[in-house]
Scaffold this motif. Structure first.
Motif, PDB file in Angstrom:
ATOM      1  N   GLY A   1       0.817  -1.214   0.000  1.00  0.00           N
ATOM      2  CA  GLY A   1       0.000   0.000   0.000  1.00  0.00           C
ATOM      3  C   GLY A   1       0.845   1.257   0.000  1.00  0.00           C
ATOM      4  N   TYR A   2       1.905   1.251   0.812  1.00  0.00           N
ATOM      5  CA  TYR A   2       2.780   2.417   0.831  1.00  0.00           C
ATOM      6  C   TYR A   2       3.485   2.580  -0.512  1.00  0.00           C
ATOM      7  CZ  TYR A   2       6.579   5.597   1.710  1.00  0.00           C
ATOM      8  OH  TYR A   2       7.440   6.663   1.612  1.00  0.00           O
ATOM      9  N   GLY A   3       3.985   1.478  -1.051  1.00  0.00           N
ATOM     10  CA  GLY A   3       4.699   1.539  -2.319  1.00  0.00           C
ATOM     11  C   GLY A   3       3.834   2.101  -3.437  1.00  0.00           C
ATOM     12  N   LEU A   4       2.601   1.617  -3.546  1.00  0.00           N
ATOM     13  CA  LEU A   4       1.700   2.101  -4.594  1.00  0.00           C
ATOM     14  C   LEU A   4       1.334   3.563  -4.370  1.00  0.00           C
ATOM     15  CD1 LEU A   4      -0.704  -0.978  -4.952  1.00  0.00           C
ATOM     16  CD2 LEU A   4       1.094  -0.264  -6.542  1.00  0.00           C
ATOM     17  N   SER A   5       1.072   3.932  -3.111  1.00  0.00           N
ATOM     18  CA  SER A   5       0.702   5.318  -2.796  1.00  0.00           C
ATOM     19  C   SER A   5       1.840   6.268  -3.125  1.00  0.00           C
ATOM     20  CB  SER A   5       0.332   5.448  -1.315  1.00  0.00           C
ATOM     21  OG  SER A   5      -0.789   4.661  -0.993  1.00  0.00           O
ATOM     22  N   ARG A   6       3.043   5.926  -2.709  1.00  0.00           N
ATOM     23  CA  ARG A   6       4.197   6.794  -2.940  1.00  0.00           C
ATOM     24  C   ARG A   6       4.508   6.892  -4.426  1.00  0.00           C
ATOM     25  NH1 ARG A   6       8.811   8.438   0.019  1.00  0.00           N
ATOM     26  NH2 ARG A   6       9.920   9.910  -1.323  1.00  0.00           N
ATOM     27  N   TYR A   7       4.423   5.769  -5.125  1.00  0.00           N
ATOM     28  CA  TYR A   7       4.708   5.785  -6.566  1.00  0.00           C
ATOM     29  C   TYR A   7       3.720   6.703  -7.283  1.00  0.00           C
ATOM     30  CZ  TYR A   7       6.442   4.062 -11.030  1.00  0.00           C
ATOM     31  OH  TYR A   7       7.026   3.986 -12.278  1.00  0.00           O
ATOM     32  N   PHE A   8       2.454   6.634  -6.886  1.00  0.00           N
ATOM     33  CA  PHE A   8       1.421   7.455  -7.511  1.00  0.00           C
ATOM     34  C   PHE A   8       1.627   8.942  -7.217  1.00  0.00           C
ATOM     35  CE2 PHE A   8      -2.718   9.597  -6.870  1.00  0.00           C
ATOM     36  CZ  PHE A   8      -3.170   9.602  -8.185  1.00  0.00           C
ATOM     37  N   VAL A   9       1.853   9.275  -5.947  1.00  0.00           N
ATOM     38  CA  VAL A   9       1.969  10.684  -5.567  1.00  0.00           C
ATOM     39  C   VAL A   9       3.205  11.330  -6.183  1.00  0.00           C
ATOM     40  CG1 VAL A   9       2.291  12.269  -3.627  1.00  0.00           C
ATOM     41  CG2 VAL A   9       0.659  10.398  -3.448  1.00  0.00           C
ATOM     42  N   GLU A  10       4.248  10.538  -6.440  1.00  0.00           N
ATOM     43  CA  GLU A  10       5.461  11.099  -7.026  1.00  0.00           C
ATOM     44  C   GLU A  10       5.206  11.717  -8.404  1.00  0.00           C
ATOM     45  OE1 GLU A  10       8.731  11.475  -6.192  1.00  0.00           O
ATOM     46  OE2 GLU A  10       8.397  10.851  -4.121  1.00  0.00           O
TER      47      GLU A  10
ATOM     48  N   PHE B   1       2.918  13.738  -8.941  1.00  0.00           N
ATOM     49  CA  PHE B   1       2.463  15.089  -8.637  1.00  0.00           C
ATOM     50  C   PHE B   1       3.488  15.865  -7.814  1.00  0.00           C
ATOM     51  CE2 PHE B   1      -1.196  12.321  -9.071  1.00  0.00           C
ATOM     52  CZ  PHE B   1      -1.997  13.017  -9.953  1.00  0.00           C
ATOM     53  N   ARG B   2       4.472  15.170  -7.281  1.00  0.00           N
ATOM     54  CA  ARG B   2       5.460  15.781  -6.395  1.00  0.00           C
ATOM     55  C   ARG B   2       6.698  16.208  -7.180  1.00  0.00           C
ATOM     56  NH1 ARG B   2       7.781  12.659  -0.999  1.00  0.00           N
ATOM     57  NH2 ARG B   2       9.823  13.661  -0.938  1.00  0.00           N
ATOM     58  N   GLU B   3       7.234  17.374  -6.852  1.00  0.00           N
ATOM     59  CA  GLU B   3       8.427  17.874  -7.526  1.00  0.00           C
ATOM     60  C   GLU B   3       9.619  17.008  -7.143  1.00  0.00           C
ATOM     61  OE1 GLU B   3       9.715  19.789 -10.330  1.00  0.00           O
ATOM     62  OE2 GLU B   3       8.115  21.048  -9.507  1.00  0.00           O
ATOM     63  N   TYR B   4      10.446  16.703  -8.123  1.00  0.00           N
ATOM     64  CA  TYR B   4      11.630  15.905  -7.826  1.00  0.00           C
ATOM     65  C   TYR B   4      12.620  16.725  -6.992  1.00  0.00           C
ATOM     66  CZ  TYR B   4      13.345  18.575 -11.858  1.00  0.00           C
ATOM     67  OH  TYR B   4      13.665  19.582 -12.723  1.00  0.00           O
TER      68      TYR B   4
ATOM     69  N   PHE C   1      18.604  16.274  -8.075  1.00  0.00           N
ATOM     70  CA  PHE C   1      18.494  15.339  -9.200  1.00  0.00           C
ATOM     71  C   PHE C   1      18.165  16.034 -10.514  1.00  0.00           C
ATOM     72  CE2 PHE C   1      17.180  12.258  -5.704  1.00  0.00           C
ATOM     73  CZ  PHE C   1      18.437  11.694  -5.636  1.00  0.00           C
ATOM     74  N   GLN C   2      18.126  17.356 -10.501  1.00  0.00           N
ATOM     75  CA  GLN C   2      17.816  18.097 -11.724  1.00  0.00           C
ATOM     76  C   GLN C   2      18.846  17.770 -12.815  1.00  0.00           C
ATOM     77  OE1 GLN C   2      17.512  22.307 -11.212  1.00  0.00           O
ATOM     78  NE2 GLN C   2      16.843  22.695 -13.301  1.00  0.00           N
ATOM     79  N   GLY C   3      18.331  17.465 -14.001  1.00  0.00           N
ATOM     80  CA  GLY C   3      19.202  17.143 -15.120  1.00  0.00           C
ATOM     81  C   GLY C   3      19.643  15.695 -15.157  1.00  0.00           C
ATOM     82  N   THR C   4      19.152  14.873 -14.214  1.00  0.00           N
ATOM     83  CA  THR C   4      19.502  13.457 -14.200  1.00  0.00           C
ATOM     84  C   THR C   4      18.275  12.617 -14.529  1.00  0.00           C
ATOM     85  OG1 THR C   4      18.950  13.022 -11.872  1.00  0.00           O
ATOM     86  CG2 THR C   4      21.110  13.990 -12.335  1.00  0.00           C
ATOM     87  N   ILE C   5      18.488  11.316 -14.668  1.00  0.00           N
ATOM     88  CA  ILE C   5      17.383  10.403 -14.975  1.00  0.00           C
ATOM     89  C   ILE C   5      16.358  10.384 -13.846  1.00  0.00           C
ATOM     90  CG2 ILE C   5      18.513   8.379 -13.970  1.00  0.00           C
ATOM     91  CD1 ILE C   5      17.294   6.726 -16.236  1.00  0.00           C
ATOM     92  N   PHE C   6      16.794  10.737 -12.622  1.00  0.00           N
ATOM     93  CA  PHE C   6      15.899  10.695 -11.468  1.00  0.00           C
ATOM     94  C   PHE C   6      14.911  11.851 -11.446  1.00  0.00           C
ATOM     95  CE2 PHE C   6      19.834   8.561  -9.870  1.00  0.00           C
ATOM     96  CZ  PHE C   6      19.313   7.275  -9.900  1.00  0.00           C
ATOM     97  N   ALA C   7      15.003  12.727 -12.440  1.00  0.00           N
ATOM     98  CA  ALA C   7      14.034  13.814 -12.577  1.00  0.00           C
ATOM     99  C   ALA C   7      12.977  13.453 -13.615  1.00  0.00           C
ATOM    100  CB  ALA C   7      14.739  15.107 -12.978  1.00  0.00           C
TER     101      ALA C   7
ATOM    102  N   PRO D   1       9.620  11.568 -14.803  1.00  0.00           N
ATOM    103  CA  PRO D   1       8.416  10.968 -14.210  1.00  0.00           C
ATOM    104  C   PRO D   1       8.427   9.450 -14.355  1.00  0.00           C
ATOM    105  CG  PRO D   1       7.835  12.909 -15.468  1.00  0.00           C
ATOM    106  CD  PRO D   1       9.293  12.641 -15.761  1.00  0.00           C
ATOM    107  N   GLY D   2       8.154   8.771 -13.272  1.00  0.00           N
ATOM    108  CA  GLY D   2       8.184   7.316 -13.274  1.00  0.00           C
ATOM    109  C   GLY D   2       9.516   6.770 -12.820  1.00  0.00           C
ATOM    110  N   LEU D   3      10.551   7.646 -12.791  1.00  0.00           N
ATOM    111  CA  LEU D   3      11.885   7.208 -12.391  1.00  0.00           C
ATOM    112  C   LEU D   3      12.448   8.063 -11.254  1.00  0.00           C
ATOM    113  CD1 LEU D   3      13.554   6.502 -15.870  1.00  0.00           C
ATOM    114  CD2 LEU D   3      12.654   4.832 -14.246  1.00  0.00           C
ATOM    115  N   HIS D   4      11.570   8.808 -10.566  1.00  0.00           N
ATOM    116  CA  HIS D   4      12.035   9.566  -9.411  1.00  0.00           C
ATOM    117  C   HIS D   4      12.666   8.597  -8.407  1.00  0.00           C
ATOM    118  CE1 HIS D   4       9.177  13.284  -9.927  1.00  0.00           C
ATOM    119  NE2 HIS D   4       9.902  13.027 -10.987  1.00  0.00           N
ATOM    120  N   MET D   5      13.622   9.086  -7.642  1.00  0.00           N
ATOM    121  CA  MET D   5      14.275   8.233  -6.650  1.00  0.00           C
ATOM    122  C   MET D   5      13.238   7.603  -5.719  1.00  0.00           C
ATOM    123  SD  MET D   5      16.920   6.837  -5.377  1.00  0.00           S
ATOM    124  CE  MET D   5      18.357   7.693  -6.053  1.00  0.00           C
TER     125      MET D   5
END
Length: 290
Positions: free
Chosen positions: A224-233, A235-238, A242-248, A250-254
């Motif tokens: 439940g936490y994993g799905l919730s956090r993945y979804f909210v990310e 909408f959440r600013e990276y 991580f600006q300019g990296t792959i972690f910025a 969507p779908g690949l945030h840290m």
């Protein structure tokens, strides 16, 4: 989207108008922040609720174990959370040991806190010869309290804001330095990781036989936490580092990448819980529960 959000900022709520202050009590020589109170409230209320759960038949540990666990869990949350933040988000902190110790400046990782708490539970269970998976089931039921208060504290601090939005509930966070309305992603997480996840675990514990299937409750929590956090990310600013990296991306945030093992682990624990069902012998008095 940024232009639209900027144009709509005049009609949105401004964070500065909410009158929120990160400092709950300022005595001049001492400051007590809401973030600290969130940790304290999460631990104390979680401890109280854990005792309620342990009062039911078939509990995996006694009151004395729960009292000891408060110490290990608190230590795991603080050390694991801080070290996790440094490892996953700010590795340079290891080059500045004094900065690593400045907990009051913020910077805690939930994933690190989970690892630290789990290690504390494993140590206690090995020491007291308890079923570590069933103990994790009970502890998982109380974690949403800490998540809820923690996300509310993030909101009060005006940190971890979301992407620009034109939605009517967008908020202009002053700390961004931009006159742009953004998603209050902290409140999204408080609702999903705190309220909703608590409700699901409450139902499973009190209305089903999930607590007699070792791993089912903790599996539900991490899924439940994993799905919730993945979804909210989405909408959440990276994180700025991580600006300019792959972690910025969507779908690949840290934060999203770190939830993938949790999602997979949660599915596994839930899928295999029924086969682990066994006759549960209570730790302190009461009848056996089949």
């Amino acid at each position: 989207m940024i232009l639209t959000a900027a144009a709509a900022a005049a009609t949105h709520i401004r964070f500065s108008d909410l009158g929120l202050d990160p400092v709950a009590l300022d005595l001049g020589f001492f400051q007590l922040k809401w973030y600290s109170l969130a940790y304290i409230a999460g631990i104390l209320i979680g401890w109280w609720y854990l005792l309620k759960l342990l009062a039911q038949p078939g509990a995996p540990m006694a009151r004395r174990h729960a009292d000891d666990m408060v110490f290990y869990a608190t230590l795991g949350i603080i050390l694991g959370g801080r070290l996790g933040y440094a490892i996953f988000y700010q590795p340079q902190l290891f080059l500045e040991p004094l900065s690593l110790l400045r907990l009051w400046e913020g910077g805690m990782s939930f994933h690190g806190g989970v690892i630290g708490t789990s290690l504390g539970i494993l140590y206690l269970c090995r020491k007291e010869k308890l079923n570590w998976l069933r103990v994790h089931d009970y502890v998982a039921c109380v974690v949403p309290f800490g998540l809820f208060f923690g996300r509310l504290a993030n909101f009060v601090n005006g940190e971890l804001w979301g992407h620009p939005t034109a939605m009517p509930w967008g908020i202009v966070f002053d700390r961004t330095g931009e006159d742009v309305a953004r998603h209050p992603s902290q409140l999204y997480e408080a609702g999903l990781e705190g309220l909703l996840l608590f409700a699901v675990l409450w139902f499973l514990f009190w209305k089903t036989d999930a607590r007699y299937q070792p791993g089912k409750l903790v599996g539900t929590f991490i899924l439940g936490y994993g799905l919730s956090r993945y979804f909210v990310e989405f909408f959440r600013e990276y994180d700025a580092q991580f600006q300019g990296t792959i972690f910025a991306t969507p779908g690949l945030h840290m934060g999203q990448l770190l939830t993938i093992p949790m999602i997979l682990g949660g599915i596994y624990l839930i899928a295999t819980a029924k086969r682990r069902r066994e006759r549960v012998e209570p730790i302190a008095g009461g009848p056996s529960i089949a």
